[in-house]
Structure formats: structure tokens, C-alpha cells
Design a protein around this motif. Structure first.
Motif, PDB file in Angstrom:
ATOM      1  N   THR A   1     -24.437  12.588 -11.754  1.00  0.00           N
ATOM      2  CA  THR A   1     -22.779  13.417 -11.159  1.00  0.00           C
ATOM      3  C   THR A   1     -21.363  13.000 -11.604  1.00  0.00           C
ATOM      4  O   THR A   1     -21.250  11.571 -12.061  1.00  0.00           O
ATOM      5  N   VAL A   2     -20.457  13.485 -11.153  1.00  0.00           N
ATOM      6  CA  VAL A   2     -19.095  12.813 -10.706  1.00  0.00           C
ATOM      7  C   VAL A   2     -18.617  12.496  -9.199  1.00  0.00           C
ATOM      8  O   VAL A   2     -18.968  14.122  -8.894  1.00  0.00           O
ATOM      9  N   VAL A   3     -17.758  11.832  -8.994  1.00  0.00           N
ATOM     10  CA  VAL A   3     -16.935  11.730  -7.263  1.00  0.00           C
ATOM     11  C   VAL A   3     -15.903  12.066  -7.900  1.00  0.00           C
ATOM     12  O   VAL A   3     -15.066  11.316  -8.611  1.00  0.00           O
ATOM     13  N   GLU A   4     -15.269  12.866  -6.740  1.00  0.00           N
ATOM     14  CA  GLU A   4     -14.004  13.096  -6.985  1.00  0.00           C
ATOM     15  C   GLU A   4     -13.477  12.737  -5.627  1.00  0.00           C
ATOM     16  O   GLU A   4     -13.839  12.528  -4.787  1.00  0.00           O
ATOM     17  N   GLY A   5     -12.362  12.154  -5.482  1.00  0.00           N
ATOM     18  CA  GLY A   5     -11.242  12.262  -4.694  1.00  0.00           C
ATOM     19  C   GLY A   5     -10.616  13.231  -4.013  1.00  0.00           C
ATOM     20  O   GLY A   5     -10.408  13.678  -4.922  1.00  0.00           O
ATOM     21  N   ILE A   6     -10.205  12.918  -2.379  1.00  0.00           N
ATOM     22  CA  ILE A   6     -10.111  14.962  -1.835  1.00  0.00           C
ATOM     23  C   ILE A   6      -8.478  14.518  -0.931  1.00  0.00           C
ATOM     24  O   ILE A   6      -7.629  14.612   0.026  1.00  0.00           O
TER      25      ILE A   6
ATOM     26  N   VAL B   1       0.468  -1.198  -0.061  1.00  0.00           N
ATOM     27  CA  VAL B   1      -0.110  -0.241  -0.516  1.00  0.00           C
ATOM     28  C   VAL B   1       0.902   1.265  -0.109  1.00  0.00           C
ATOM     29  O   VAL B   1       2.099   1.457   0.659  1.00  0.00           O
ATOM     30  N   HIS B   2       0.369   2.024  -0.578  1.00  0.00           N
ATOM     31  CA  HIS B   2       1.483   3.028  -0.570  1.00  0.00           C
ATOM     32  C   HIS B   2       0.564   4.448  -0.406  1.00  0.00           C
ATOM     33  O   HIS B   2      -0.646   4.851  -1.700  1.00  0.00           O
ATOM     34  N   SER B   3       0.242   5.572   0.106  1.00  0.00           N
ATOM     35  CA  SER B   3      -1.105   6.404   0.816  1.00  0.00           C
ATOM     36  C   SER B   3      -0.129   7.489   1.457  1.00  0.00           C
ATOM     37  O   SER B   3       0.984   7.474   2.387  1.00  0.00           O
ATOM     38  N   ASN B   4      -0.783   8.134   0.957  1.00  0.00           N
ATOM     39  CA  ASN B   4       0.053   9.918   1.596  1.00  0.00           C
ATOM     40  C   ASN B   4      -0.999  10.616   1.159  1.00  0.00           C
ATOM     41  O   ASN B   4      -1.995  10.402  -0.223  1.00  0.00           O
ATOM     42  N   PRO B   5      -1.218  11.657   1.652  1.00  0.00           N
ATOM     43  CA  PRO B   5      -1.855  12.774   1.442  1.00  0.00           C
ATOM     44  C   PRO B   5      -2.360  13.438   0.123  1.00  0.00           C
ATOM     45  O   PRO B   5      -3.164  13.820  -0.692  1.00  0.00           O
ATOM     46  N   TYR B   6      -1.483  12.988  -0.906  1.00  0.00           N
ATOM     47  CA  TYR B   6      -0.810  13.166  -2.725  1.00  0.00           C
ATOM     48  C   TYR B   6      -1.506  12.142  -3.417  1.00  0.00           C
ATOM     49  O   TYR B   6      -1.900  12.543  -4.245  1.00  0.00           O
ATOM     50  N   SER B   7      -1.548  10.753  -2.682  1.00  0.00           N
ATOM     51  CA  SER B   7      -1.805  10.010  -3.564  1.00  0.00           C
ATOM     52  C   SER B   7      -1.884   8.169  -2.172  1.00  0.00           C
ATOM     53  O   SER B   7      -1.653   8.008  -2.078  1.00  0.00           O
TER      54      SER B   7
ATOM     55  N   THR C   1     -10.281   7.291  -4.360  1.00  0.00           N
ATOM     56  CA  THR C   1      -9.884   8.011  -3.217  1.00  0.00           C
ATOM     57  C   THR C   1      -9.022   9.372  -3.407  1.00  0.00           C
ATOM     58  O   THR C   1      -8.772  10.482  -2.837  1.00  0.00           O
ATOM     59  N   ASP C   2      -7.939   9.138  -4.348  1.00  0.00           N
ATOM     60  CA  ASP C   2      -6.898   9.735  -4.477  1.00  0.00           C
ATOM     61  C   ASP C   2      -7.423  11.264  -5.046  1.00  0.00           C
ATOM     62  O   ASP C   2      -8.622  11.025  -6.089  1.00  0.00           O
TER      63      ASP C   2
END
Length: 280
Positions: A192-197, A126-132, A175-176
Motif C-alpha cells: 500500500t502507500v503511506v501519505e503525510g497529512i 526545522v521548518h514545520s507548519n500545517p502545510y510543510s 508527514t508532509d
């Protein structure tokens, strides 16, 4: 009155009388019919003494048997405990396998409108940070997959493939901050469209007019637009609506249905147009 074996009679005389009576009894038992009766009577008189003499042996034998039975029961009880422990472990393994089987079944049948071609993948890292928000899976080009394919878990949409290698690939989670998923509200089919934040448990509906019919608790599913995600897969549930008239759009947030913080098994889906090409 003087007794026959009193002190007045000598020891020799008493011995003679005893020997004489013994000879008479032996001869009488051998040559007369009454010997059997006499012997039977004597046996009857002596029997209680024999039982009494044998009583300690019987008590000892009964105690030894009781101890043996107790030891045997203890041994059997210990063996049953060990067997129960092994069966308990096997039951736990069965429950785990049963749960895994149900999960795989859910993975292969999580949508009413599903592609005929799909493959199961396992998360390697898993690679998870606030930007990716990305994960690495154990599938690549040798499995016939390519970038842009939809990825789901047993609950709903996870994301899509990106950076596909020969044996491993990356999955860009929904969620990216760079990911967008075309959806529709299940209740009224509004698109509609769902975007990651950048939050693993929260997404945002983009450019929602204040007049849009959306409510807390609405279920969002893939609309099928864009050609990446087949229609009808669960995406998120609306959890927050802020209709601030001072803003050009309403602020609508939703929680992903897929368990993105604990994914381990995933399903890669083929697009319908890819299926058509492969069939040709």
C-alpha cells in the motif's frame, strides 16, 4: 627524738652535710664499683618522676598528631570529593558518547537490506507548519548527494531530499502533505502507500479497500517500489482503523516509527541504481 634536719640544726650545718654527702657520692661513683649500683638504684627511683614530668609533653604531642591526622583526612576527603565530581562528569560524558556511538551504529545498520553507500548528516534547522514539514541538513552537492535520495534516522524512514544546495539541503518529512511512501505490511506483505497529512505524529494509508487485511499494530516497512527507498526500512505502525461502509475506502492511520519531532542525526542513502552508475 630529734630529726637530723630539724629546726634545732642551723642552716649552715644542713648545707655542710648536704655538700659532704654530694662529694661522697660523686667520689664513690667515680672510684668504686658500687657506684654503678647506687646510680642505677637512684635512676630507678627517679624514673617515675621523669615519666610524670614528661607526661604533659606526650599528651600535647599526641593531641597535635591527632589534629594533624584529622586535618590530613579532611584534606584527603575534600580532594576525593573533587576527584569523584570530575570522574562523575567524565562518566556522564562517556555515557553521552557511548549513546552517540550506539546511535551512529544503529544509523549505519538499521536495515537488513542496505545500500553500501551512505552518509551521515546533522539537522541544522526545522521548518514545520500545517502545510510543510521540512528540515535543513548540513550536506549538499559537494558531498555527492542529489534530490530524491532517501533519508532515515536510527529508528526508521524520515523522508527524502529536496532542494539540494552546495553545502545544505532540505529534507521533506514523510508527514508532509505532499509526501508518499510505498510500503508493505510486514505481517502479510500486502502493499500500500503511506501519505503525510500534516501531523508530525500521524500518517494515513491511502485508498485502502475495506477487504484489505490490515490490523492495529501492523508494522509497515518500505516495499522498495518507486526506486526511492530501499526495501525493508521501518516506516510506521498502524494505530487506527475505521471501516465505514458508507465511505469508498477504509480510514487507516499509522504512527511514524522515526522520531520526527526530535531528529538530530540522519543518514542519507544512495539508491541501488545510483550505486551501479557510480561503480561503472
Amino acid at each position: 627524738m630529734k630529726l637530723m634536719f630539724g629546726r634545732a640544726i642551723s642552716l649552715q650545718l644542713r648545707l655542710f652535710v648536704a655538700v659532704l654527702l654530694s662529694i661522697v657520692l660523686i667520689v664513690g661513683d667515680r672510684y668504686t664499683q658500687g657506684g654503678t649500683t647506687i646510680r642505677t638504684s637512684l635512676n630507678t627511683l627517679v624514673s617515675p618522676l621523669l615519666y610524670l614530668a614528661n607526661l604533659p609533653y606526650e599528651v600535647f604531642s599526641l593531641g597535635a598528631k591527632s589534629l594533624h591526622t584529622r586535618d590530613q583526612l579532611l584534606t584527603e576527603n575534600e580532594a576525593l570529593k573533587k576527584k569523584q565530581l570530575l570522574q562523575s562528569e567524565q562518566l556522564q560524558q562517556y555515557q553521552f558518547l557511548n549513546k552517540e556511538n550506539q546511535k551512529l551504529r544503529a544509523l549505519l545498520g538499521s536495515s537488513a537490506k542496505q545500500s553500501n553507500r551512505k552518509i551521515i548528516a546533522q539537522v541544522l534547522s526545522v521548518h514545520s507548519n500545517p502545510y510543510s514539514h521540512q528540515v535543513v541538513i548540513n550536506r549538499g552537492t559537494i558531498d555527492g548527494i542529489s534530490e530524491g535520495q532517501a533519508v532515515i534516522d536510527e529508528m526508521g524512514v524520515v523522508g527524502q531530499l529536496t532542494k539540494v544546495g552546495s553545502t545544505t539541503s532540505r529534507v521533506l518529512l514523510m508527514t508532509d502533505t505532499t509526501h508518499a511512501t510505498p510500503v508493505r505490511i510486514l505481517r502479510n506483505d500486502v502493499r500500500t502507500v503511506v501519505e503525510g497529512i500534516g501531523k508530525i505524529n500521524l500518517v494515513k494509508l491511502s485508498h485502502v479497500p475495506h477487504s484489505l487485511d490490515v490490523r492495529i499494530g501492523d508494522v509497515l516497512v518500505t516495499s522498495g517500489l518507486g526506486g526511492t527507498f530501499p526495501e525493508g526500512y521501518p516506516v510506521a505502525v498502524v494505530t487506527e482503523i475505521n471501516r465505514d461502509e458508507g465511505r469508498p475506502f477504509a480510514q487507516v492511520y499509522a504512527e511514524p516509527i522515526a522520531q520526527l519531532d526530535r531528529i538530530r542525526l540522519l543518514v542519507i542513502l544512495w539508491r541501488n541504481q545510483q550505486e551501479t552508475i557510480s561503480n561503472e
